[in-house]
Design a protein around this motif. Structure first.
Motif, short mmCIF file in Angstrom:
data_model
loop_
_atom_site.label_atom_id
_atom_site.label_comp_id
_atom_site.label_asym_id
_atom_site.label_seq_id
_atom_site.Cartn_x
_atom_site.Cartn_y
_atom_site.Cartn_z
N TYR A 74 -13.02 2.74 5.78
CA TYR A 74 -14.26 1.37 5.76
C TYR A 74 -13.39 1.52 3.70
O TYR A 74 -13.55 0.29 3.05
N THR A 75 -12.83 2.76 3.20
CA THR A 75 -12.77 1.92 2.14
C THR A 75 -11.76 2.69 1.54
O THR A 75 -10.74 3.51 2.68
N GLY A 76 -11.15 2.61 0.89
CA GLY A 76 -9.17 3.16 0.66
C GLY A 76 -8.96 4.26 -0.89
O GLY A 76 -8.45 3.62 -1.68
N ARG A 77 -9.99 4.91 -1.67
CA ARG A 77 -9.61 6.48 -2.46
C ARG A 77 -8.85 7.16 -2.61
O ARG A 77 -8.34 6.92 -0.95
N LYS A 78 -8.00 7.46 -3.35
CA LYS A 78 -6.72 8.08 -2.96
C LYS A 78 -7.04 9.63 -2.50
O LYS A 78 -8.51 9.93 -2.83
N ASP A 83 0.64 8.95 1.36
CA ASP A 83 0.61 10.29 0.38
C ASP A 83 2.66 11.13 1.15
O ASP A 83 2.91 10.67 2.03
N LYS A 84 3.12 11.72 0.06
CA LYS A 84 4.62 11.89 0.64
C LYS A 84 4.35 13.18 1.76
O LYS A 84 5.08 13.03 2.63
N LYS A 85 3.39 13.45 2.18
CA LYS A 85 3.31 14.96 3.34
C LYS A 85 2.72 13.73 3.86
O LYS A 85 2.62 14.24 5.33
N THR A 86 2.16 12.52 4.25
CA THR A 86 1.90 11.48 5.25
C THR A 86 2.86 10.84 5.80
O THR A 86 3.16 10.36 5.18
N SER A 87 2.69 11.01 6.84
CA SER A 87 3.80 9.42 8.02
C SER A 87 2.71 9.00 8.64
O SER A 87 1.97 8.80 8.46
N GLY A 88 3.74 7.45 8.87
CA GLY A 88 2.95 6.31 9.85
C GLY A 88 3.30 5.17 8.81
O GLY A 88 4.36 5.23 8.15
N LEU A 89 2.35 4.04 9.17
CA LEU A 89 2.44 2.53 8.53
C LEU A 89 2.05 2.77 7.70
O LEU A 89 1.54 2.77 7.08
N VAL A 90 3.04 1.88 7.48
CA VAL A 90 3.31 1.62 5.28
C VAL A 90 4.01 -0.05 5.27
O VAL A 90 4.27 -0.47 5.88
N ILE A 91 2.95 -1.08 4.29
CA ILE A 91 3.01 -2.22 4.63
C ILE A 91 4.38 -2.67 3.44
O ILE A 91 4.15 -2.30 1.96
N ALA A 92 4.92 -3.76 3.90
CA ALA A 92 6.14 -3.60 2.69
C ALA A 92 6.60 -5.18 2.98
O ALA A 92 6.28 -5.47 3.58
N ASN A 135 1.00 -0.72 0.59
CA ASN A 135 0.13 -0.26 0.10
C ASN A 135 0.76 1.13 -0.37
O ASN A 135 1.62 0.92 0.42
N ARG A 136 -0.01 2.47 -0.30
CA ARG A 136 1.22 3.40 -0.03
C ARG A 136 0.53 4.53 0.88
O ARG A 136 -0.86 4.81 0.67
#
Length: 264
Positions: free
Chosen positions: A214-218, A123-132, A120-121
């Protein structure tokens, strides 16, 4: 030649496996080889949509087969970025201002720096947990969970209060969001987008919200809040802020496959 299927290629369609590893052959050549028996699984002909099983023996002739190796994670990875790690998975704590992938404004993103594939991803200005993912099998599994909305994601958001809510309040925003060339907009032509918001704190006219997707829109959270007069602090795209201002949006919680990852 012969190839024995390993865990990284389990459940991959035969045609997609060959497309990835026979880069000098066209898809018509690959399909023709499958139909004519130049490609066999355990000495038997299979259709192009056959899904590979662990330790299947693939016999390949008449194609230029060269196995594409999996990525090796960079040895220079900043340990402070690793929130969780096991043999298949990395949860990265992404700082603000760093992109996940390379783009117009940056030569390298985290994916290129760490040499990993992100499921997942942010945004550049958003911080936090992301899955690799450390391997293709895990990447496919996580991508499937995301597609089926089986990953719980929670964010912490700070906005200038619109004086409509108090601590403890909850509200749900459900609308349709459409991607345009420059930004995401609320539109009846868009896709259904739903988020629950819980008011965690209000101090000095700054409201802190928990956003549960509940959804994951841009740009879902950013657009929805801006649309109700709660543009996120530092959001130069959907609010009245400068590009250099820090965006107060952080993914602090992930939950999937019975595991919880939470920044305290």
């Amino acid at each position: 030649m012969t190839y024995i299927v390993d865990k990284d290629n389990v459940d991959v369609r035969l045609d997609r496996f060959l497309r990835k590893n026979c880069i000098n052959n066209s898809m018509s050549e690959i399909y023709s080889s499958i139909r004519k028996g130049y490609v066999k699984i355990n000495s038997k002909k299979k259709k192009e949509n056959y899904r590979l099983k662990l330790e299947d023996e693939i016999y390949i002739s008449n194609l230029d087969f060269k196995l594409v190796k999996n990525k090796e994670i960079s040895n220079n990875i900043d340990k402070n970025l690793i929130f969780y790690e096991d043999s298949d998975l990395l949860i990265i704590d992404k700082p603000k201002g760093i992109a996940i992938h390379k783009g117009t404004d940056n030569d390298k993103g985290l994916a290129e720096i760490l040499n990993v594939d992100f499921a997942n991803r942010l945004d550049k200005k958003t911080s936090g947990l992301v899955i690799a993912a450390k391997n293709k099998k895990t990447l496919r599994e996580i991508t499937k969970l995301i597609r089926e909305n089986k990953i719980i994601k929670k964010y912490k958001v700070k906005c200038i209060s619109n004086n409509k809510y108090k601590v403890g309040d909850s509200f749900v925003i459900e609308n349709k969001l459409e991607e345009t060339d420059k930004k995401v907009i609320v539109s009846n032509k868009g896709k259904i987008s739903k988020t629950k918001y819980n008011v965690l704190d209000i101090k000095d006219n700054i409201i802190t919200l928990e956003a549960i997707l509940y959804t994951g829109r841009k740009h879902q959270i950013r657009v929805q809040l801006a649309n109700v007069g709660l543009s996120i602090i530092g959001d130069d795209k959907y609010g009245n802020y400068k590009k250099e201002d820090e965006l107060e949006l952080e993914c602090y919680y992930l939950e999937f496959n019975g595991k919880v990852f939470e920044k305290k």
